[in-house]
Scaffold this active site. Sequence first.
Site, mmCIF file in Angstrom:
data_model
loop_
_atom_site.group_PDB
_atom_site.id
_atom_site.type_symbol
_atom_site.label_atom_id
_atom_site.label_comp_id
_atom_site.label_asym_id
_atom_site.label_seq_id
_atom_site.Cartn_x
_atom_site.Cartn_y
_atom_site.Cartn_z
ATOM 1 C CG HIS A 1 5.454 -0.847 3.513
ATOM 2 N ND1 HIS A 1 4.623 -1.404 2.591
ATOM 3 C CD2 HIS A 1 4.828 -0.988 4.712
ATOM 4 C CE1 HIS A 1 3.548 -1.882 3.198
ATOM 5 N NE2 HIS A 1 3.650 -1.642 4.489
ATOM 6 C CG HIS B 1 -0.510 0.335 2.483
ATOM 7 N ND1 HIS B 1 0.157 -0.550 3.272
ATOM 8 C CD2 HIS B 1 -0.545 1.496 3.187
ATOM 9 C CE1 HIS B 1 0.497 0.040 4.406
ATOM 10 N NE2 HIS B 1 0.077 1.290 4.380
HETATM 11 C C1 BG6 Z 1 1.446 -2.192 7.415
HETATM 12 C C2 BG6 Z 1 2.136 -2.863 8.575
HETATM 13 O O1 BG6 Z 1 1.886 -2.739 6.209
HETATM 14 O O2 BG6 Z 1 1.723 -0.807 7.425
HETATM 15 C C3 BG6 Z 1 1.743 -2.226 9.880
HETATM 16 O O3 BG6 Z 1 1.785 -4.245 8.614
HETATM 17 C C4 BG6 Z 1 1.940 -0.736 9.831
HETATM 18 O O4 BG6 Z 1 2.473 -2.783 10.962
HETATM 19 C C5 BG6 Z 1 1.260 -0.151 8.589
HETATM 20 O O5 BG6 Z 1 1.380 -0.177 11.001
HETATM 21 C C6 BG6 Z 1 1.565 1.322 8.462
HETATM 22 O O6 BG6 Z 1 0.875 1.850 7.382
HETATM 23 P P1 BG6 Z 1 0.678 3.420 7.265
HETATM 24 O O7 BG6 Z 1 0.050 3.602 5.942
HETATM 25 O O8 BG6 Z 1 -0.209 3.811 8.417
HETATM 26 O O9 BG6 Z 1 2.023 4.031 7.400
#
Ligand code: BG6
Length: 513
Positions: A270, A208
Amino acid sequence: MTVSEVQERDPLPAGSGGRVGEASIGNTGLVVEPASMVIFGITGDLARKKLVPAIYDLVHGGQLPPDFDLVGFARDSTDVETRLREAVIAHARTPFDTSVWAALTERIHFVQGSFDDTAAFAGLAARLVELDVRRGKSGNYVFYLSVPPSSFASVCDQLAICGLNRSAHGWRRVVVEKPFGHDLASSQSLGVALERVFPPSSIYRIDHYLGKETVQNILALRFANGMFEPLWNNRHIDHVQITMAESVGVSGRAGYYDGVGAARDVIQNHLLQLLALIAMEEPVAFDADSIAAEKIKVLSATELLGPLAETSARGQYGAGVENGVPIPGLADEAGFPADSATETFAALTVGIATRRWAGVPFFIRTGKRLARRTAEIAVTLIPPAHGSPAARAAAVSNVLVFRVQPDDGIELHIGAKRPGGGMHIQPVSLGMDFRSVFDPAPEAYERLICDVLRGDATLFPRREEVECSWRVIDPLLEHWAGFGRPDNYPSGSAGPESAERILSRTGREWRSL
Ligand code: BG6
C-alpha cells in the site's frame, strides 16, 4: 427485485482513471461483461468481510450484469449461505435488502473441495459450463484466490489440469491478494508459478488502497490542475510524509501476521504504491500500461536512505488502556508467542534517485494500536527563503495533505495574517472534504471487482512493481533480522521513541497523530 431490475439503476462512474469535472480520462469505454466469478476460500475472513459484501453492494447499485454468477469454492460448504448473509448484513456498505439478497442468492453456487482435489476442480469446470449454457454466456471466468499464498500454486495447477486457465472463447482472469511473497525471491517464485498458468495480462494483483477514491485522486489532482506540477520537485518540496496509522491491533490475525509484520503487511504494497503515485512522472496516457510504466520507473529509482539504525525504526505494541479498558500487548494476544519479534510499527526513510526528487526524503510510517486511525500523505514545501529576518522567522512551510481516511479529502496549510494590529502570521488550513462535494464513493473492493470484470488493469500493481517494492524493503528486513527485538511502545501512543528520532535528527518532526 431481480438482478435485471437492479441493473437498471445508474451505472458506476466509468473509467478507473477517474473523472475530472466533466471530462473523463482512463479506460471509460470498457463495460462490465457477463461472467462467472469463482471465489476460492469463500468462507474465509476476506471473502466474508470484503468480497461478498462488495458484490452485494454492486448488485444493490445495479452494477453487475443480470447473468453474473458467483461460485464459491471451499472445503466446508455447510451453511455457507447463512454465513454469507450474516457477513453481508454486518459488512456491506448499503443497507440489507431481502429482495436484493434473494436476487443475489439465485446467482450464488457452491462447489465443495480442497485446493488440490482434481475431482472437485473437474466438478467446478462442469458447473461453469452448465451456467454458461443455462444463461447463454460465453465462458468469461474470474478466479479469485482469496486463499493463503501457500495455496496459490496448487489452485493454479488444478485450474490448468482441468483446462480452466485457457479457452477458445471468452476470457480467463485470475485475481490474487497480497502478500505477494515474503521477500524478493519468494515474490519472484510466486510470479513464475502464476505466469506458468496465466498470461501476465490475465493476472490482477489486488492492492485495495488503489481502489480508494482519494488515492485515485492523487493523479487527478496532480495532473488535471496547473498549480501543483511546477512545485512538484526538489526545488520546492522539503520532504514527504506517508502515514498509515491504525488504532486496532492484530488480535485474531496471528496466523497471518506473526512473522509478517508491519513492513511486509502494508509498506511493501500500500504505502510504496502511494509513494509511486505521488512521485511518478505524468503518464503519456491514463491507461494501465502507461501508468504502470511510470510507477515502475519511479519505484526502480527508490532506495532506502541510511544509516538504517538512524533512519528506520520498528516497534511492537505493549499493553495499554483504551477508554478505561485494559488492552493486551502483542505478546499476550492469542496465537502470538511471548517472544514474538514481529513488528507492529515500522518507519523508514527512502529517497528517489531522479533529477526531480534527489535530496527529498520520503518518511514512511505505519503502526497498529496507535493513537488514532489515519492514512495520509503530507507534502511539505520549503519555506520562502527571502525577506527580512522578521519575515523569514514568520514564514511557514506550506503543507499539502491528501487524506485517504477517515474523512477523505485534501488540505492545504498556509500562513495568514491574524486580524488586528501588527503582522502576526498564523497557520490556517484550506480544506476540501470529498463527502461534502461528491456522492458517497463505492468501497475499494467494489471498484476493483468491477474493474476486473471490465478488464481494466489500471489499478492493479504489475509483477515488476511488486518486485521493485521488495527490492526497496528487503535490505531493511535483513537489517532488522540481524539484531534484537522491536522497541516497545504503549498501545494508544504515536509509536516508539526511536521513530521520533528519525525526523528529529534532520530538524523535522512527524505530523501529530
Ligand atoms: C490490509 C492489512 O491490507 O490493510 C491490514 O493486511 C490492515 O493489516 C488493512 O489493517 C487496513 O486497510 P484499511 O482500508 O482499513 O486502511
